[in-house]
Design a protein around this motif. Sequence first.
Motif, mmCIF file in Angstrom:
data_model
loop_
_atom_site.group_PDB
_atom_site.id
_atom_site.type_symbol
_atom_site.label_atom_id
_atom_site.label_comp_id
_atom_site.label_asym_id
_atom_site.label_seq_id
_atom_site.Cartn_x
_atom_site.Cartn_y
_atom_site.Cartn_z
ATOM 1 N N TYR A 1 1.078 -1.466 0.319
ATOM 2 C CA TYR A 1 -0.313 0.005 -0.005
ATOM 3 C C TYR A 1 0.777 1.350 0.320
ATOM 4 N N LEU B 1 -18.082 0.658 -5.929
ATOM 5 C CA LEU B 1 -16.353 0.792 -6.647
ATOM 6 C C LEU B 1 -16.578 -0.889 -5.124
ATOM 7 N N PRO B 2 -15.215 -1.539 -5.452
ATOM 8 C CA PRO B 2 -15.580 -2.471 -3.923
ATOM 9 C C PRO B 2 -13.938 -2.104 -3.261
ATOM 10 N N MET B 3 -14.082 -1.356 -2.404
ATOM 11 C CA MET B 3 -13.361 -0.782 -1.330
ATOM 12 C C MET B 3 -12.816 -2.414 -0.719
ATOM 13 N N PHE C 1 -6.040 -6.467 -6.425
ATOM 14 C CA PHE C 1 -6.796 -6.143 -6.783
ATOM 15 C C PHE C 1 -6.707 -4.819 -6.404
ATOM 16 N N HIS C 2 -5.960 -3.078 -6.734
ATOM 17 C CA HIS C 2 -6.034 -2.360 -6.672
ATOM 18 C C HIS C 2 -7.423 -1.470 -5.782
ATOM 19 N N THR C 3 -7.111 -0.512 -5.092
ATOM 20 C CA THR C 3 -8.502 -0.388 -4.073
ATOM 21 C C THR C 3 -7.949 0.422 -2.686
ATOM 22 N N ASN C 4 -8.958 1.079 -2.265
ATOM 23 C CA ASN C 4 -9.019 1.753 -1.011
ATOM 24 C C ASN C 4 -9.343 1.105 -0.409
ATOM 25 N N VAL D 1 -4.014 4.007 -0.729
ATOM 26 C CA VAL D 1 -4.233 3.305 -2.125
ATOM 27 C C VAL D 1 -3.126 1.768 -1.771
ATOM 28 N N GLY D 2 -4.411 0.802 -1.978
ATOM 29 C CA GLY D 2 -3.544 -0.998 -1.433
ATOM 30 C C GLY D 2 -3.615 -1.706 -2.364
ATOM 31 N N VAL D 3 -2.794 -3.005 -2.986
ATOM 32 C CA VAL D 3 -2.913 -3.277 -3.571
ATOM 33 C C VAL D 3 -3.252 -4.793 -2.533
#
Lengths: 142, 368
Positions: free
Chosen positions: A74, A135-137, A104-107, A93-95
């Motif tokens: 992240y 959005l998937p978080m 998956f890149h996401t918050n 922002v994490g992977v």
Amino acid sequence: MTTETDNKHLDTILKVGGDPADLPFWNACEDELFLIHQCQRCKRGYWPASRCVDHGNEAMEWVAASGKATLHTYTIIHRTHLASMKDKVPFVVGVVELDEGPFFHTNIVDCSHSMLELGMPLQVKMARHENGLMLPMFMPAN
Amino acid sequence: MTAQGLNLGLEARELRSQAVDLALADAGLERDAIDGYIRCFVDREDLRYMGLSPNFSVSMMTGGATPVFSLLTAIGMIQSGQAEMVACVYGEAHSARAARGVQPIGAYGYGYPMLYGLMGAAATHAFHARRHMHLYGTTSRHLGAVAVTQRDYAVKRPGTLGYGKPITLDEHQASPMIADPFRRLDCTRDTDGGVAVLVTSAERARQLHAKPIYLLGGGTGHNIANWHKGVPFDNHDNIEPAKRRAFAQAGMTIADIDMAQLYDPFTISPLMQLEAYGVIAAGQGGAFYADGGAGPEGKMPTNTGGGQLSAYYTTGFTGIIEAIIQLRGDAGEGQLKKAGTALVSGHGMNAGVQNTWAHASLILGSEQ
């Protein structure tokens, strides 16, 4: 069949340089379904939409995923040029590594920054973005 | 090479034109000697404007690996009989573009992750920096040691952004956080400048004015292979195949290399590349920098003109130029005592999502 929702999502995806091939994924998010692209021959999961490295396009399908993941890496963004994110700094922002394999890149949300730890278990949490997309978080798993 | 820096007041094509003129003067060649032209990044009106008449002209784009790729491609065009003197040319005027209010920020997006606020190279390189910290205990102070090491080189090098402007580890630690773990002093910034490198046969090169530098080996690798294996973030590029091919062609090992000039958009980059090239074991990069291993008296002097972090950002030509300067013995106060061979790397985005950069290696020598 193309619906109005499809077109709206497609515009949004193209605007951020995303891939129209992922449209089924973003549409499913509207129903709070988290999908991955999976090879039905070897069951290897992919994201974003891909051909299987071993079996090409012969058996790729979008299938429901568990929504479970671990934090792979992240960054905490303190400066951004993105107008839509300026009032959100600092944000994470994490992977994440999905249990089914792909990244998956996401918050990462609902987690204080000091609690972030690589390998921590996470689960998906759908949230509406101001651009209209669901959005998937990811948040810490219970 | 032209002047490098900020607000040079020249347009990109003018910088390329001047770079070509300088390269021709350096080699003692007329314009019609250039029979191949590789424009790194994008091209339209260069040839007409410069008065060149090559057999071919090609634009190339594989991110920051493009300059090294352009040299490798030039070798191929010469060996396949298409040209004898290929110009590999770069010139960008970021300041001029910024002054006109043109900020192509979309170019720094990485597809769908932009929905989550991921934009810019700092954030994407932060991902493998974070993995390195997790796996090996690398710290922000270790990254600071990279910044200070490179600045110390630039302080002694006229014409660089860091010339006469030392920084300390404390100043690094006090610089504002940009994309954690990167602080301001872990990051490069765009500069203006032009570069032209002429590639020809060794035989022809020996007849020219300038001292020739020999291309001894080259290699390529692509991190998309590590993406498919699920380990893109544990690697700074897929260096293994590039390294293997380059060293095999040169008939050398890392022990034969006098200096490393590695693509360095952020402090983590040279640190991880020194590990991948086998200068040190995986995980030892932080301690290596803290102990001065990459300094002028260290085991592997690295980015000896200040690199992109502290000198100037020619998107991958910085290392090539610094290797040529050192191998020719032209580095002045910063001249290394032993400068017969150099390892150079390029690193650039050109594939899927992110952290799937292209990599290219070159081994250069002052002797054939």
